[in-house]
Write a protein that holds these residues in place. Sequence first.
Motif, PDB file in Angstrom:
ATOM      1  N   THR A   1       0.952  -1.159   0.022  1.00 30.48           N
ATOM      2  CA  THR A   1      -0.187  -0.088   0.183  1.00 30.48           C
ATOM      3  C   THR A   1       0.824   1.469  -0.104  1.00 30.48           C
ATOM      4  OG1 THR A   1      -1.869   1.226   1.066  1.00 30.48           O
ATOM      5  CG2 THR A   1      -0.295   0.216   2.494  1.00 30.48           C
ATOM      6  N   HIS A   2       0.411   2.362   0.432  1.00 29.79           N
ATOM      7  CA  HIS A   2       0.972   3.600   0.523  1.00 29.79           C
ATOM      8  C   HIS A   2       1.015   4.125   1.833  1.00 29.79           C
ATOM      9  CE1 HIS A   2      -2.853   5.424  -0.328  1.00 29.79           C
ATOM     10  NE2 HIS A   2      -2.378   6.638  -0.054  1.00 29.79           N
ATOM     11  N   ARG A   3       1.884   5.038   2.163  1.00 28.24           N
ATOM     12  CA  ARG A   3       1.512   5.888   3.414  1.00 28.24           C
ATOM     13  C   ARG A   3       1.719   7.432   3.054  1.00 28.24           C
ATOM     14  NH1 ARG A   3       5.541   7.053   8.362  1.00 28.24           N
ATOM     15  NH2 ARG A   3       4.273   8.197   9.521  1.00 28.24           N
ATOM     16  N   TRP A   4       0.599   8.248   3.192  1.00 35.09           N
ATOM     17  CA  TRP A   4       0.762   9.660   3.006  1.00 35.09           C
ATOM     18  C   TRP A   4       0.854  10.206   4.455  1.00 35.09           C
ATOM     19  CZ3 TRP A   4      -1.684  13.909   5.216  1.00 35.09           C
ATOM     20  CH2 TRP A   4      -1.488  15.104   4.440  1.00 35.09           C
ATOM     21  N   GLU A   5       1.844  11.260   4.475  1.00 34.32           N
ATOM     22  CA  GLU A   5       2.344  11.676   5.616  1.00 34.32           C
ATOM     23  C   GLU A   5       2.537  13.133   5.595  1.00 34.32           C
ATOM     24  OE1 GLU A   5       5.428  11.503   9.580  1.00 34.32           O
ATOM     25  OE2 GLU A   5       5.882  10.227   7.665  1.00 34.32           O
ATOM     26  N   ALA A   6       1.846  14.061   6.464  1.00 30.27           N
ATOM     27  CA  ALA A   6       2.280  15.592   6.333  1.00 30.27           C
ATOM     28  C   ALA A   6       3.448  15.804   7.301  1.00 30.27           C
ATOM     29  CB  ALA A   6       0.928  16.341   6.710  1.00 30.27           C
ATOM     30  N   LEU A   7       4.372  16.530   6.551  1.00 27.52           N
ATOM     31  CA  LEU A   7       5.559  17.084   7.504  1.00 27.52           C
ATOM     32  C   LEU A   7       5.640  18.435   8.028  1.00 27.52           C
ATOM     33  CD1 LEU A   7       8.463  15.561   4.898  1.00 27.52           C
ATOM     34  CD2 LEU A   7       6.976  14.412   6.795  1.00 27.52           C
ATOM     35  N   GLU A   8       4.736  19.322   7.244  1.00 28.67           N
ATOM     36  CA  GLU A   8       4.747  20.746   7.660  1.00 28.67           C
ATOM     37  C   GLU A   8       3.520  21.208   6.870  1.00 28.67           C
ATOM     38  OE1 GLU A   8       7.527  24.857   7.738  1.00 28.67           O
ATOM     39  OE2 GLU A   8       7.493  23.449   5.979  1.00 28.67           O
ATOM     40  N   TRP A   9       2.847  22.371   7.706  1.00 28.78           N
ATOM     41  CA  TRP A   9       1.733  22.896   7.385  1.00 28.78           C
ATOM     42  C   TRP A   9       1.521  24.151   8.127  1.00 28.78           C
ATOM     43  CZ3 TRP A   9       1.486  18.474  10.199  1.00 28.78           C
ATOM     44  CH2 TRP A   9       0.796  18.412  11.338  1.00 28.78           C
ATOM     45  N   LYS A  10       1.497  25.351   7.755  1.00 34.67           N
ATOM     46  CA  LYS A  10       1.356  26.630   8.062  1.00 34.67           C
ATOM     47  C   LYS A  10       0.459  27.520   7.339  1.00 34.67           C
ATOM     48  CE  LYS A  10       5.352  26.458  11.175  1.00 34.67           C
ATOM     49  NZ  LYS A  10       6.638  27.099  11.557  1.00 34.67           N
ATOM     50  N   LEU A  11      -0.231  28.338   8.068  1.00 34.63           N
ATOM     51  CA  LEU A  11      -1.007  29.330   7.180  1.00 34.63           C
ATOM     52  C   LEU A  11      -0.898  30.680   7.581  1.00 34.63           C
ATOM     53  CD1 LEU A  11      -2.999  30.180   4.723  1.00 34.63           C
ATOM     54  CD2 LEU A  11      -4.885  29.617   6.336  1.00 34.63           C
ATOM     55  N   ALA A  12      -0.592  31.748   7.233  1.00 32.85           N
ATOM     56  CA  ALA A  12      -0.714  33.332   7.688  1.00 32.85           C
ATOM     57  C   ALA A  12      -1.593  33.793   6.703  1.00 32.85           C
ATOM     58  CB  ALA A  12       0.713  33.735   7.877  1.00 32.85           C
ATOM     59  N   VAL A  13      -2.311  34.878   6.993  1.00 34.92           N
ATOM     60  CA  VAL A  13      -3.309  35.693   6.255  1.00 34.92           C
ATOM     61  C   VAL A  13      -3.062  37.135   6.753  1.00 34.92           C
ATOM     62  CG1 VAL A  13      -5.503  36.170   5.478  1.00 34.92           C
ATOM     63  CG2 VAL A  13      -4.892  33.784   5.852  1.00 34.92           C
ATOM     64  N   ASP A  14      -2.814  38.002   5.930  1.00 32.13           N
ATOM     65  CA  ASP A  14      -2.462  39.247   6.015  1.00 32.13           C
ATOM     66  C   ASP A  14      -1.343  39.618   7.347  1.00 32.13           C
ATOM     67  OD1 ASP A  14      -2.900  41.935   5.453  1.00 32.13           O
ATOM     68  OD2 ASP A  14      -4.519  42.263   6.880  1.00 32.13           O
ATOM     69  N   GLY A  15      -0.498  38.692   7.437  1.00 31.76           N
ATOM     70  CA  GLY A  15       0.683  38.688   8.390  1.00 31.76           C
ATOM     71  C   GLY A  15       0.410  38.046   9.554  1.00 31.76           C
ATOM     72  N   LYS A  16      -0.956  37.574   9.835  1.00 30.01           N
ATOM     73  CA  LYS A  16      -1.533  36.856  11.034  1.00 30.01           C
ATOM     74  C   LYS A  16      -1.647  35.347  10.692  1.00 30.01           C
ATOM     75  CE  LYS A  16      -5.310  36.542  14.071  1.00 30.01           C
ATOM     76  NZ  LYS A  16      -6.965  37.074  14.475  1.00 30.01           N
ATOM     77  N   ALA A  17      -0.838  34.603  11.839  1.00 29.35           N
ATOM     78  CA  ALA A  17      -0.949  33.146  11.898  1.00 29.35           C
ATOM     79  C   ALA A  17      -2.414  32.625  12.071  1.00 29.35           C
ATOM     80  CB  ALA A  17       0.363  32.760  12.794  1.00 29.35           C
ATOM     81  N   ILE A  18      -2.704  31.694  11.207  1.00 29.06           N
ATOM     82  CA  ILE A  18      -4.143  31.297  11.558  1.00 29.06           C
ATOM     83  C   ILE A  18      -3.883  29.433  11.654  1.00 29.06           C
ATOM     84  CG2 ILE A  18      -6.243  30.729  10.378  1.00 29.06           C
ATOM     85  CD1 ILE A  18      -5.657  33.645  10.606  1.00 29.06           C
ATOM     86  N   ASP A  19      -4.491  29.173  12.897  1.00 28.37           N
ATOM     87  CA  ASP A  19      -4.485  27.795  13.405  1.00 28.37           C
ATOM     88  C   ASP A  19      -5.125  26.827  12.176  1.00 28.37           C
ATOM     89  OD1 ASP A  19      -3.837  25.644  14.967  1.00 28.37           O
ATOM     90  OD2 ASP A  19      -5.900  25.645  15.832  1.00 28.37           O
ATOM     91  N   SER A  20      -4.475  26.035  11.744  1.00 31.01           N
ATOM     92  CA  SER A  20      -4.800  25.131  10.696  1.00 31.01           C
ATOM     93  C   SER A  20      -4.414  23.891  11.019  1.00 31.01           C
ATOM     94  CB  SER A  20      -4.455  25.514   9.575  1.00 31.01           C
ATOM     95  OG  SER A  20      -2.916  25.343   9.193  1.00 31.01           O
ATOM     96  N   PHE A  21      -5.146  22.699  10.362  1.00 25.47           N
ATOM     97  CA  PHE A  21      -4.609  21.390  10.063  1.00 25.47           C
ATOM     98  C   PHE A  21      -4.625  20.879   8.787  1.00 25.47           C
ATOM     99  CE2 PHE A  21      -5.741  16.672  10.759  1.00 25.47           C
ATOM    100  CZ  PHE A  21      -4.616  16.369  11.547  1.00 25.47           C
ATOM    101  N   PHE A  22      -3.747  20.127   8.428  1.00 25.47           N
ATOM    102  CA  PHE A  22      -3.518  19.446   7.337  1.00 25.47           C
ATOM    103  C   PHE A  22      -4.695  18.722   6.534  1.00 25.47           C
ATOM    104  CE2 PHE A  22      -1.535  16.076   9.885  1.00 25.47           C
ATOM    105  CZ  PHE A  22      -2.308  15.019   9.484  1.00 25.47           C
TER     106      PHE A  22
END
Length: 532
Positions: free
Chosen positions: A97-118
């Motif tokens: 099978t395969h394994r998908w893995e998120a290594l990094e994820w970040k979001l900023a909007v108009d310079g403000k960090a936004i809490d998110s999930f992959f």
Amino acid sequence: MSEKPAQIKGGYIRAMIAVAVMALFSCESTITVQPSEWSGKDQNLQSNKEIFGYIKDLTSFGFRRTGTPAGKKSAEYIRDRFRSFGLKNVELERYDTHRWEALEWKLAVDGKAIDSFFMPNTMRKEEFGSFSLGPRGLSTEIVYVGEGSDDDYKNIDVKNKIVLCDIRFYDVEWRDFKGMSYFTYDPGKTLEKGMKHENPYVSKNYPSCYYRAQKNGAAAFVGVLVDYFDRNTYYNEDLSLSSEFGMHGYMKIPGLYLSRSQGQAVKNILNNKNNRCPANLKFSVKIEQASAWNAVGYIPGKSKDIILIHSHHDTAFTGAVQDASGVAVVLAMAKYFAQAPAELRDKTLLFAALDSHFFGYTANKGFIKKHSDLGENIILDVCVEHIGLEAKNIDGRLKVTDKCEPRGLIISENRQLISITESAVVKNNYGRFTLIPTFSPLGVCSDAFYIHRAGVPVVSLISAPLYIYDTCDTLDMVAIDELNPTAATLIDIVEAADNLPTEEIKNTSLIFQHRITYYWWLLGKIVEMVFG
């Protein structure tokens, strides 16, 4: 002359025809099948506390995702339990099978960090490989597209931009279960006032809205879980590999989830910026080859015809309800039947805990092919999942009740199976229950899907608690008091099926009386959806 009398007359005639047809088929007999002669269930079926012990063990391994050490450890644990119970030909089956893995994820909007999930299984540009937006990430505009319909994308240029889109869920309603079901059972009248909450299984617009963004040249996709309780840790199955969306191919652009409150905060920023605002998104993933592991074991019978009893052991997080609870019931049933006198059992029992539920069901498909190639005759699949507490979304907060989540048992159109299931449910006072046909709009929305597709009749128990794909699916969400009753009910179904001739189990045919009732409900549902 007015046409109203003619309409009334026509309606009267149609009603009389319907009544006559229903009366005709209501004469069909109801079959009651008695369970096995062995009366050792009260003494030999494990208690709620003992069954819950399996759940505690499985959740202690960590996130049991396919291809991880914790995933394999759970399969080994189940294999070892099967061996300790005395099952035969116990083994681990390995599938590619395969394994998908998120290594990094970040979001900023108009310079403000936004809490998110992959968003799982996104940014998969090829079958295998590592993919990243680079150390500086993607800097571009973010634009809001509403619910991401075709018309929404026609009106907004999303090329090379980050799309912000509302993700909506359908509702789960008890009245719909009653309308489509063969049988409902709620002796405590706990659902008299109905039940309605968001269905975490099925979105109204995702991943269609994602694929539209990808098709229109968007650089990334951010989904707002507007109908979910106020969290972003939502991890559903790989829909890009499903029969419904597989034709669109891989989900190639990066994706993130936002909670309803964080999503609203971003929309507020965009409202003040005329829907044009700078954003930066960092995202990197890897997709690698992996192994999926099934644990299987047999209890031989006089016949080589096989009743399969199974669940899946993999999950997104620690998965107490999904699906350590289902596996725990399978283990309790395996131990029970291993102690039963062999001379009372006609058919062979095959117990299994399958893998890859979240990565395209490769282990399910491999299991079907392997056991078919072995010449095994699996005549029935009894699948069990999600013995959890009911939870409600109260203004974005998850409120857990002291009742179990209403459960449905999806069953093939077979009079014998329906009859023995009704008997088992009533005998064990198994309430908050509905018996659903495989041809309903829900289909076979369980781990039995591919087994049913292979032509095997199914009896598949499942429920849809709101938290089923979330990190908050922890030990305190398990409906502990329902573990033993669930095992007892399914044992009665298996014992009764064991007494049936094989050809009667495999013989599915139209049940006209129910079909009439079902299509009448479906017509009403369509009218309600179209005209509100």
